[in-house]
Write a protein that holds these residues in place. Structure first.
Motif, short mmCIF file in Angstrom:
data_model
loop_
_atom_site.label_atom_id
_atom_site.label_comp_id
_atom_site.label_asym_id
_atom_site.label_seq_id
_atom_site.Cartn_x
_atom_site.Cartn_y
_atom_site.Cartn_z
N GLY A 192 0.80 -1.22 0.00
CA GLY A 192 0.00 0.00 0.00
C GLY A 192 0.83 1.26 0.00
O GLY A 192 0.32 2.34 -0.32
N HIS A 193 2.12 1.17 0.32
CA HIS A 193 2.91 2.36 0.61
C HIS A 193 3.73 2.88 -0.57
O HIS A 193 4.41 3.90 -0.45
CB HIS A 193 3.87 2.07 1.77
CG HIS A 193 4.93 1.07 1.43
ND1 HIS A 193 6.20 1.43 1.02
CD2 HIS A 193 4.91 -0.29 1.43
CE1 HIS A 193 6.91 0.33 0.80
NE2 HIS A 193 6.14 -0.72 1.03
N LYS A 194 3.67 2.20 -1.73
CA LYS A 194 4.44 2.66 -2.89
C LYS A 194 3.52 3.48 -3.81
O LYS A 194 3.13 4.58 -3.47
CB LYS A 194 5.09 1.47 -3.59
CG LYS A 194 6.10 0.76 -2.70
CD LYS A 194 6.90 -0.30 -3.43
CE LYS A 194 7.86 -0.99 -2.47
NZ LYS A 194 8.78 -1.92 -3.15
N GLY A 195 3.20 2.96 -4.97
CA GLY A 195 2.41 3.72 -5.92
C GLY A 195 1.01 4.09 -5.44
O GLY A 195 0.44 5.08 -5.90
N LEU A 196 0.46 3.31 -4.51
CA LEU A 196 -0.86 3.65 -3.98
C LEU A 196 -0.80 4.84 -3.03
O LEU A 196 -1.82 5.45 -2.73
CB LEU A 196 -1.48 2.45 -3.26
CG LEU A 196 -2.02 1.32 -4.13
CD1 LEU A 196 -2.67 0.25 -3.27
CD2 LEU A 196 -3.00 1.84 -5.17
N MET A 197 0.39 5.13 -2.52
CA MET A 197 0.61 6.27 -1.61
C MET A 197 -0.16 6.14 -0.30
O MET A 197 -0.60 7.13 0.29
CB MET A 197 0.28 7.60 -2.31
CG MET A 197 1.15 7.86 -3.53
SD MET A 197 0.88 9.47 -4.29
CE MET A 197 -0.75 9.22 -5.03
N GLY A 198 -0.33 4.89 0.15
CA GLY A 198 -0.91 4.64 1.45
C GLY A 198 0.17 4.57 2.52
O GLY A 198 1.35 4.82 2.26
N PRO A 199 -0.20 4.19 3.74
CA PRO A 199 0.77 4.15 4.84
C PRO A 199 1.73 2.96 4.73
O PRO A 199 1.41 1.93 4.11
CB PRO A 199 -0.12 3.99 6.09
CG PRO A 199 -1.51 4.23 5.65
CD PRO A 199 -1.57 3.90 4.20
N LEU A 200 2.89 3.11 5.35
CA LEU A 200 3.78 1.97 5.53
C LEU A 200 3.07 0.88 6.34
O LEU A 200 2.16 1.15 7.12
CB LEU A 200 5.04 2.41 6.28
CG LEU A 200 6.02 3.31 5.50
CD1 LEU A 200 6.95 4.01 6.47
CD2 LEU A 200 6.82 2.49 4.51
N GLY A 201 3.51 -0.35 6.15
CA GLY A 201 2.93 -1.45 6.91
C GLY A 201 1.58 -1.91 6.38
O GLY A 201 0.81 -2.53 7.11
N THR A 202 1.31 -1.63 5.10
CA THR A 202 0.07 -2.11 4.48
C THR A 202 0.39 -2.86 3.20
O THR A 202 1.30 -2.51 2.46
CB THR A 202 -0.89 -0.95 4.14
OG1 THR A 202 -0.21 0.01 3.31
CG2 THR A 202 -1.39 -0.26 5.39
N GLY A 203 -0.36 -3.92 2.97
CA GLY A 203 -0.21 -4.71 1.76
C GLY A 203 -1.51 -5.45 1.48
O GLY A 203 -2.42 -5.49 2.33
N VAL A 204 -1.60 -6.01 0.29
CA VAL A 204 -2.85 -6.65 -0.15
C VAL A 204 -2.54 -7.94 -0.88
O VAL A 204 -1.56 -8.02 -1.64
CB VAL A 204 -3.64 -5.70 -1.08
CG1 VAL A 204 -4.82 -6.42 -1.73
CG2 VAL A 204 -4.12 -4.47 -0.32
N LEU A 205 -3.37 -8.94 -0.65
CA LEU A 205 -3.38 -10.14 -1.48
C LEU A 205 -4.80 -10.37 -1.96
O LEU A 205 -5.72 -10.55 -1.16
CB LEU A 205 -2.89 -11.37 -0.71
CG LEU A 205 -2.94 -12.69 -1.50
CD1 LEU A 205 -2.03 -12.63 -2.72
CD2 LEU A 205 -2.58 -13.88 -0.62
N TYR A 206 -4.97 -10.38 -3.28
CA TYR A 206 -6.25 -10.74 -3.88
C TYR A 206 -6.20 -12.20 -4.29
O TYR A 206 -5.24 -12.65 -4.93
CB TYR A 206 -6.55 -9.87 -5.10
CG TYR A 206 -7.70 -10.41 -5.93
CD1 TYR A 206 -9.01 -10.35 -5.45
CD2 TYR A 206 -7.48 -11.00 -7.17
CE1 TYR A 206 -10.06 -10.87 -6.19
CE2 TYR A 206 -8.52 -11.51 -7.92
CZ TYR A 206 -9.81 -11.45 -7.43
OH TYR A 206 -10.85 -11.97 -8.16
N VAL A 207 -7.24 -12.95 -3.92
CA VAL A 207 -7.36 -14.37 -4.24
C VAL A 207 -8.62 -14.55 -5.09
O VAL A 207 -9.73 -14.26 -4.63
CB VAL A 207 -7.47 -15.22 -2.96
CG1 VAL A 207 -7.64 -16.70 -3.31
CG2 VAL A 207 -6.25 -15.01 -2.07
#
Length: 368
Positions: A192-207
């Motif tokens: 979440g913290h790179k191109g999405l420009m969200g906070p550090l310590g966030t990530g996503v997995l879509y299944v």
């Protein structure tokens, strides 16, 4: 100092992200799914709202299959280890260590070779996909040189062979289109913290299909708590433990901004890369890497300097990344396994003038 290390993390975020993180940390730091009281329910609504925003971004119709992770590395490990059934894995040469290390740990894998510009063709993957291949993994774009890979075609080749496809969208989400109605990935992982420009310590997995994965980490989910078995429902199956709901709320604010401004962001990053590289092209002693179809990354070396030596000379003037970028096989493809390379990465708020200024600073090194 010019900050141009957005491929590592974006420092400047939309104002709404900061306000959301502050407000929800102060007033809504509640535990989603851990109670029927209003505070817990509001936290659960925050999770659902952000899932729905990300589903719009990915163009998928099952937002409940979006799980939140601490970062992309956790998301990738959850997919690789959770989907692995002892079968062969095919990966690209341009993968980050967040893919290569878990795959190497499992042992039964092959690498699809990249060309000298970091491009991994579908034919290259077909050479290493076998009848025993259960999982194919490819980054959407190289974190080293920015080259964009033909992931829709690679996904089709994986499915034709009866394998699942995992997309690492760490370097594209937020600027490039990541439309799963076109890509048809079984799993998509990103931070979440790179191109999405969200906070550090966030990530996503879509299944895409819950039947294709098993949880790697099990524990309390707030659902079916009277059973010792991990729930087989999403996202609970992958949501063991307390979620960082303030950060997830802020990530939702970031995705709202991206949904409105993605084309503008893509155009700005592309213009910045062009301006930077146009100034350096043709200058004796400068070598650029990657192909023309790339993200907001410019990879290069200067004169006879190693990348670490060049970064030291630029210290205090440009914040960038030197070395091997946690992607050793990619550097073999690019021919930089001995020297590493310098990586400048532009973000959503970087101007052409900033890019030109950075290029002048780099060019001046050749006069030292």
């Amino acid at each position: 100092m010019l900050y141009l290390d957005n491929a590592a993390t974006t420092v400047r975020k939309p104002a709404a992200v900061y306000w959301s993180l502050i407000y929800n940390t102060l007033f809504r730091s509640f535990n989603a799914g851990r109670g029927a009281h209003g505070n817990s329910l509001r936290a659960s609504e925050t999770v659902i709202d952000t899932q729905e925003l990300i589903a719009r971004l990915l163009n998928v119709n099952n937002p409940q299959n979006i799980a939140f992770m601490p970062n992309a590395t956790y998301a990738l490990n959850a997919a690789i280890l959770g989907a692995h059934g002892g079968r062969h894995i095919a990966v690209s040469q341009m993968e980050h260590n967040s893919v290569l290390r878990p795959v190497h740990r499992l042992g039964n894998y092959s690498v699809a070779a990249a060309d000298t510009e970091g491009y991994v063709s579908t034919e290259s993957f077909k050479k290493v996909i076998t009848a025993d291949t259960g999982l194919v993994i490819c980054t959407h774009a190289s974190n080293v040189c920015g080259t964009i890979e033909p992931v829709s075609e690679i996904a089709a080749a994986a499915h034709e062979a009866g394998a699942l496809f995992l997309l690492d969208a760490s370097q594209t989400i937020g600027a490039e289109e990541v439309d799963n109605s076109k890509i048809n990935a079984d799993f998509i992982a990103f931070p979440g913290h790179k191109g999405l420009m969200g906070p550090l310590g966030t990530g996503v997995l879509y299944v895409k299909d819950i039947k294709t994965i098993n949880p790697v980490i099990t524990g309390g989910t707030g659902s079916i708590s009277d059973s010792l078995e991990q729930p087989r429902i999403m996202p609970d199956m992958l949501h063991s433990g307390t979620l960082n709901t303030p950060a997830i709320a802020a990530l939702g604010s970031a995705v709202k901004y991206i949904l409105k401004h993605r084309e503008e962001i893509r155009g700005r990053e592309a213009a910045a890369v062009r301006a930077f590289e146009e100034r350096l092209k043709g200058i004796k002693g400068v070598k650029l890497y990657g192909n023309k179809d790339k993200t907001g990354i410019s990879a290069f070396n200067i004169g006879n300097y190693t990348s670490d030596e060049a970064e030291e000379l630029l210290r205090g003037r440009i914040a960038l990344r030197s070395g091997f970028h946690c992607a050793p096989l990619a550097h073999r493809a690019l021919g930089t396994e001995d020297t590493g390379l310098l990586r400048i990465s532009f973000g959503a708020f970087d101007s052409i003038n900033k890019a030109k200024g950075a290029a002048e600073i780099v060019a001046a090194l050749l006069l030292l």
